[in-house]
Scaffold this motif. Structure first.
Motif, mmCIF file in Angstrom:
data_model
loop_
_atom_site.group_PDB
_atom_site.id
_atom_site.type_symbol
_atom_site.label_atom_id
_atom_site.label_comp_id
_atom_site.label_asym_id
_atom_site.label_seq_id
_atom_site.Cartn_x
_atom_site.Cartn_y
_atom_site.Cartn_z
ATOM 1 N N ALA A 186 0.789 -1.237 0.000
ATOM 2 C CA ALA A 186 0.000 0.000 0.000
ATOM 3 C C ALA A 186 0.818 1.283 0.000
ATOM 4 N N ASN A 187 2.006 1.253 0.560
ATOM 5 C CA ASN A 187 2.868 2.438 0.602
ATOM 6 C C ASN A 187 4.252 2.026 1.099
ATOM 7 N N GLY A 188 5.178 2.967 1.091
ATOM 8 C CA GLY A 188 6.550 2.658 1.481
ATOM 9 C C GLY A 188 6.711 2.412 2.972
ATOM 10 N N THR A 189 5.814 2.970 3.761
ATOM 11 C CA THR A 189 5.872 2.761 5.209
ATOM 12 C C THR A 189 5.444 1.327 5.536
ATOM 13 N N ASP A 190 4.351 0.881 4.929
ATOM 14 C CA ASP A 190 3.922 -0.516 5.119
ATOM 15 C C ASP A 190 4.988 -1.484 4.608
ATOM 16 N N ALA A 221 5.665 11.817 -5.531
ATOM 17 C CA ALA A 221 6.883 12.611 -5.713
ATOM 18 C C ALA A 221 8.169 11.784 -5.716
ATOM 19 N N LYS A 222 8.071 10.478 -5.524
ATOM 20 C CA LYS A 222 9.284 9.656 -5.553
ATOM 21 C C LYS A 222 9.709 9.459 -7.006
ATOM 22 N N PRO A 223 10.966 9.002 -7.242
ATOM 23 C CA PRO A 223 11.397 8.867 -8.642
ATOM 24 C C PRO A 223 10.423 8.046 -9.500
ATOM 25 N N ALA A 276 16.900 -2.569 3.521
ATOM 26 C CA ALA A 276 17.279 -1.324 2.852
ATOM 27 C C ALA A 276 16.042 -0.471 2.590
ATOM 28 N N ASP A 277 16.035 0.741 3.135
ATOM 29 C CA ASP A 277 14.935 1.673 2.866
ATOM 30 C C ASP A 277 15.276 2.444 1.595
ATOM 31 N N ALA A 278 14.774 1.909 0.487
ATOM 32 C CA ALA A 278 15.057 2.499 -0.822
ATOM 33 C C ALA A 278 13.865 3.298 -1.336
ATOM 34 N N ALA A 279 13.136 3.916 -0.406
ATOM 35 C CA ALA A 279 11.952 4.697 -0.802
ATOM 36 C C ALA A 279 12.312 5.789 -1.806
ATOM 37 N N GLN A 280 13.573 6.285 -1.709
ATOM 38 C CA GLN A 280 13.963 7.390 -2.591
ATOM 39 C C GLN A 280 14.878 6.945 -3.728
ATOM 40 N N SER A 281 15.308 5.691 -3.737
ATOM 41 C CA SER A 281 16.408 5.324 -4.644
ATOM 42 C C SER A 281 16.061 4.262 -5.679
ATOM 43 N N THR A 319 16.722 11.415 8.067
ATOM 44 C CA THR A 319 15.828 10.727 7.131
ATOM 45 C C THR A 319 14.398 11.162 7.411
ATOM 46 N N PHE A 320 13.488 10.584 6.643
ATOM 47 C CA PHE A 320 12.061 10.820 6.821
ATOM 48 C C PHE A 320 11.563 9.949 7.982
ATOM 49 N N ALA A 321 10.571 10.429 8.703
ATOM 50 C CA ALA A 321 10.103 9.774 9.934
ATOM 51 C C ALA A 321 9.697 8.307 9.753
ATOM 52 N N ALA A 322 9.220 7.946 8.563
ATOM 53 C CA ALA A 322 8.706 6.589 8.355
ATOM 54 C C ALA A 322 9.738 5.509 8.696
ATOM 55 N N THR A 323 11.017 5.791 8.412
ATOM 56 C CA THR A 323 12.077 4.810 8.655
ATOM 57 C C THR A 323 12.103 4.367 10.122
ATOM 58 N N THR A 383 10.544 -0.017 -1.087
ATOM 59 C CA THR A 383 10.478 1.263 -1.790
ATOM 60 C C THR A 383 9.072 1.849 -1.700
ATOM 61 N N SER A 384 8.965 3.099 -2.144
ATOM 62 C CA SER A 384 7.692 3.828 -2.106
ATOM 63 C C SER A 384 7.352 4.332 -3.499
ATOM 64 N N PHE A 385 6.068 4.311 -3.824
ATOM 65 C CA PHE A 385 5.600 4.886 -5.093
ATOM 66 C C PHE A 385 4.754 6.128 -4.848
HETATM 67 C C1 PLP Z 1 8.798 8.403 1.399
HETATM 68 C C2 PLP Z 1 9.627 7.642 2.326
HETATM 69 C C3 PLP Z 1 9.117 6.564 3.076
HETATM 70 C C4 PLP Z 1 7.661 6.219 3.155
HETATM 71 O O1 PLP Z 1 7.011 6.033 1.967
HETATM 72 P P1 PLP Z 1 5.417 6.259 1.889
HETATM 73 O O2 PLP Z 1 5.051 5.616 0.608
HETATM 74 O O3 PLP Z 1 5.186 7.727 1.894
HETATM 75 O O4 PLP Z 1 4.801 5.580 3.061
HETATM 76 C C5 PLP Z 1 9.993 5.818 3.856
HETATM 77 N N1 PLP Z 1 11.298 6.140 3.919
HETATM 78 C C6 PLP Z 1 11.825 7.177 3.249
HETATM 79 C C7 PLP Z 1 13.286 7.450 3.354
HETATM 80 C C8 PLP Z 1 11.010 7.980 2.448
HETATM 81 O O5 PLP Z 1 11.537 9.005 1.784
#
Ligand code: PLP
Length: 388
Positions: free
Chosen positions: A66-70, A199-201, A170-175, A93-97, A194-196
């Protein structure tokens, strides 16, 4: 600067409109097909996307969600992370990590980053492991973040992980789309998330995410956890899971965006080269590890301390050039997280100083030379003017 411009102001920070214009007919057709087949949840597009993503990043399994946090949380759930476990996360980093670690009742231990790469500092990680042991916690896992699109130093982190019997998520939400020593993002650690987010790549038109892994057992458990821990059918529950599915509509958007993604990555790379050539004598431009590519989620400068960042932001805004500050405050100083341990003492000097120096410029796959020229010309003018 009164000459006529062939683009309109203010500029977008991320130009999703130009991208949408390019793929709109294909996305509309895909939406029509979904309206016809009606499989809004786990429709065929979801499985097609997972196959294409696996091919793209050389991962054996892709589990969309559902998202990068999940995506992060599902892996922690699958690994039974629990109270008493220390999970090492960068503070910058972003709080989700970190949030997901706290969800599990485990303890995030904040690690400093390297000033040059913005990514986890291996020596701070070693200190963090000692700190966790001192506190009676069990060092369990590392969640490195590939900040702004550039992979962390996985060789260094993997050797520390091996010495200490830790696993890596690996939190590759941005990479997504980047590479580290010829290895595509998606192949690091026991799993890569990763996250979609739009605004992500690689972004969809809502929330979305994915987990990549080569481990068959882990993949099987993640697939179950994503749908309420289901077993042989919907009403057989073998784990405590969650509702973590990716919508069929979002999968369809991603299938279209994935087709143009390699071209967009090249275009981002060209924009980064332009910025570097124009600006590297005045500010610190991003540094990549050897043999590493970035997906350039952000193009982030470090300003010299003699220049007021607020002033730069304000003046650029007056010229129609948006900027952003990622991140204004490191996580170990945030109200919600300040009670968790840090690697050494109470301060993480690099995370703290970076939060005061960084500035991100517009970055996306649709920056023309004219726009790049306009942005850099204005910034150079500001940075070299004597009234700082
Ligand atoms: C965006 C992001 C997330 C979370 O992704 P969501 O899809 O917004 O939940 C996690 N970690 C990092 C580093 C992010 O930039």
């Amino acid at each position: 600067m009164s000459q006529k411009l062939n683009f309109s102001l203010p500029l977008p920070f991320i130009d999703l409109a130009s991208q949408q214009k390019r793929i709109r007919p294909q996305v509309s057709e895909a939406f029509q097909r979904i309206l016809d087949h009606g499989s809004y949840i786990m429709g065929p597009e979801v499985f097609e996307l997972e196959k294409k993503l696996s091919q793209f990043c050389d991962a054996k399994h892709t589990i969309s969600c559902a998202n990068g946090t999940d995506a992060l949380a599902l892996v922690l759930m699958a690994k039974d992370v629990k109270p008493g476990d220390a999970i090492f996360v960068p503070s910058f980093t972003f709080a989700a990590t970190t949030e997901v670690v706290a969800w599990m009742g485990a303890t995030p231990v904040f690690i400093d980053v390297l000033k040059e790469t913005f990514n986890m500092d291996p020596s701070s990680l070693k200190q963090g492991i000692l700190k966790a042991k001192e506190l009676g916690l069990k060092p369990t896992a590392i969640i490195p973040v590939d900040l702004f699109g550039a992979p962390a130093d996985y060789d260094a982190l993997e050797s520390i992980a091996a010495e200490n019997n830790l696993w890596i998520l690996a939190d590759a939400a941005q990479s997504f789309g980047a590479t580290y020593k010829k290895r595509p993002v998606g192949t690091f650690g026991i799993a890569t998330s990763t996250s979609f987010f739009p605004a992500k790549p690689l972004g969809c038109y809502g929330d979305g995410g994915a987990i990549f892994t080569d481990n068959d057992e882990l993949a099987e458990k993640l697939i179950s956890l994503r749908i309420h821990g289901q077993g042989k059918d919907k009403y057989d529950n073998i784990y405590i899971g969650m509702n973590g599915r990716l919508d069929t509509l979002q999968a369809a958007v991603l299938l279209e965006k994935l087709k143009i993604f390699p071209e967009e990555l090249l275009s981002r790379q060209n924009a980064a080269v332009f910025y570097h050539k124009a600006l590297s004598s005045l500010v610190t431009t991003p540094f990549l590890l050897p043999d590493t590519t970035s997906s350039w989620a952000q193009y982030t400068l470090r300003l010299n301390s003699t220049i007021s960042r607020d002033k730069v932001v304000h003046e650029l805004q007056n010229q129609g050039i948006p900027t952003a500050i990622y991140y204004v405050k490191p996580l170990h100083q945030q109200k919600a997280y300040q009670h968790y341990p840090t690697a050494l003492g109470h301060h993480l000097p690099n995370s703290e100083s970076l939060s005061k120096e960084v500035l991100s410029l517009p970055m996306h796959g649709y920056l023309t030379e004219d726009v790049l020229h306009f942005i850099t010309k204005n910034l150079i003018h500001l940075l070299s003017s004597p009234s700082k």
